[in-house]
Design an enzyme around this catalytic site. Structure first.
Site: not given
Ligand SMILES: NC(=O)c1ccc[n+]([C@@H]2O[C@H](COP(=O)([O-])OP(=O)(O)OC[C@H]3O[C@@H](n4cnc5c(N)ncnc54)[C@H](O)[C@@H]3O)[C@@H](O)[C@H]2O)c1
Ligand SMILES: O=C(O)C1=N[C@H](C(=O)O)CCC1
Length: 239
Positions: A40, A74, A98-99, A101, A133, A137
């Site tokens: 909502d 993500t 952002a890949s 943040f 990592h 991952k």
């Molecule tokens: N851009 C950045 O700065 C950055 C930093 C860290 C991680 N990441 C990315 O973020 C993502 C998550 O990382 P994480 O370490 O928290 O992973 P994680 O596995 O700890 O958490 C992901 C969560 O998503 C949940 N999930 C599963 N299906 C789903 C759905 N349909 N909708 C919503 N949630 C769902 C899972 O249950 C899990 O709890 C990864 O792709 C990672 O690469 C990006």
């Molecule tokens: O923990 C992860 O997963 C991370 N994902 C991002 C990436 O794929 O670059 C950022 C760093 C941590």
């Protein structure tokens, strides 16, 4: 702000802690198919998506269709990025992907571009990227490593692409290592017979990623359009 968390894993929890410290409220936690939740838009100011590659596109575009702006971190779903931008624009809302943040990594991205520009004429150096990592991952190479590679490709006409592990001579090899609890380490190396130049970013925890995502959400709220962390940082350094 009233924030919906799309994904409540390691990052969702880190974001919750920082968002609450900054006075925001988590009003929804999406942990499975987004169709099972009530989105909502009168109760949600913004959604922050750190979920799984296979769910990201649906999570993000479902929010756009409800007029909810999205910050997404993500990785591993970027084949659909252009389509997601289109859905955002069609629904007159706002998006930042952002890949990485972390504010430190975004400084590292600037450094990477400057170094690539300086190295482009020095043909004796080869370039490679390594990312390390944690073992949970799902995607490889990391989104951050792909951004670093794309930045080098854009600056250096001798480099035509990147490959995980085995690369052709005109491609950047990207090596992805998985080690227990490592939050994220990225190294760009230029190597020649004479010497080696390396730049390294080492995340000590997930706090930097989470803080950057909340700062991006604060920037995006009440805006319309597609933005990047460059916009967020420019705004931050101006104020
Ligand atoms: N851009 C950045 O700065 C950055 C930093 C860290 C991680 N990441 C990315 O973020 C993502 C998550 O990382 P994480 O370490 O928290 O992973 P994680 O596995 O700890 O958490 C992901 C969560 O998503 C949940 N999930 C599963 N299906 C789903 C759905 N349909 N909708 C919503 N949630 C769902 C899972 O249950 C899990 O709890 C990864 O792709 C990672 O690469 C990006
Ligand atoms: O923990 C992860 O997963 C991370 N994902 C991002 C990436 O794929 O670059 C950022 C760093 C941590």
């Amino acid at each position: 702000m009233k924030i919906a968390l799309l994904g409540y894993g390691k990052m969702g929890k880190a974001i919750e802690e920082i968002a609450e410290k900054r006075g925001h409220k988590i009003v929804l936690k999406v942990e499975e198919d987004i169709e099972n939740y009530d989105l909502d838009n009168s109760k949600i100011d913004i959604a922050i998506d750190f979920s799984v590659p296979k769910a990201a596109f649906k999570n993000i575009t479902t929010c756009f269709k409800q007029g909810i702006p999205v910050v997404s971190g993500t990785t591993g779903w970027l084949d659909h990025y252009e389509k997601a931008k289109k859905v955002c624009e069609e629904n007159n809302t706002a998006f930042i992907y952002a890949s990485n943040f972390s504010l430190g990594v975004n400084v590292f991205f600037e450094l990477n571009q400057k170094l690539a520009n300086m190295m482009k004429g020095l043909e004796d150096y080869s370039v490679e990227i390594e990312e390390i990592h944690h073992v949970q991952k799902l995607d490889a190479p990391s989104g951050t490593a792909i951004t670093l590679a794309e930045q080098i490709i854009e600056k250096n006409p001798r480099v035509n692409g990147w490959q995980l592990d085995d690369a052709e001579k005109d491609e950047i090899p990207v090596y992805a290592k998985r080690v227990e609890d490592v939050p994220g380490t990225h190294t760009v190396t230029y190597d020649s017979e004479i010497d080696k130049i390396e730049i390294v970013h080492t995340a000590k925890s997930r706090q930097g990623f989470a803080l950057g995502a909340v700062v991006a959400a604060e920037y995006l709220k009440d805006k319309t359009g597609i933005f990047t962390m460059k916009d967020v940082l420019a705004d931050l350094f101006q104020n």
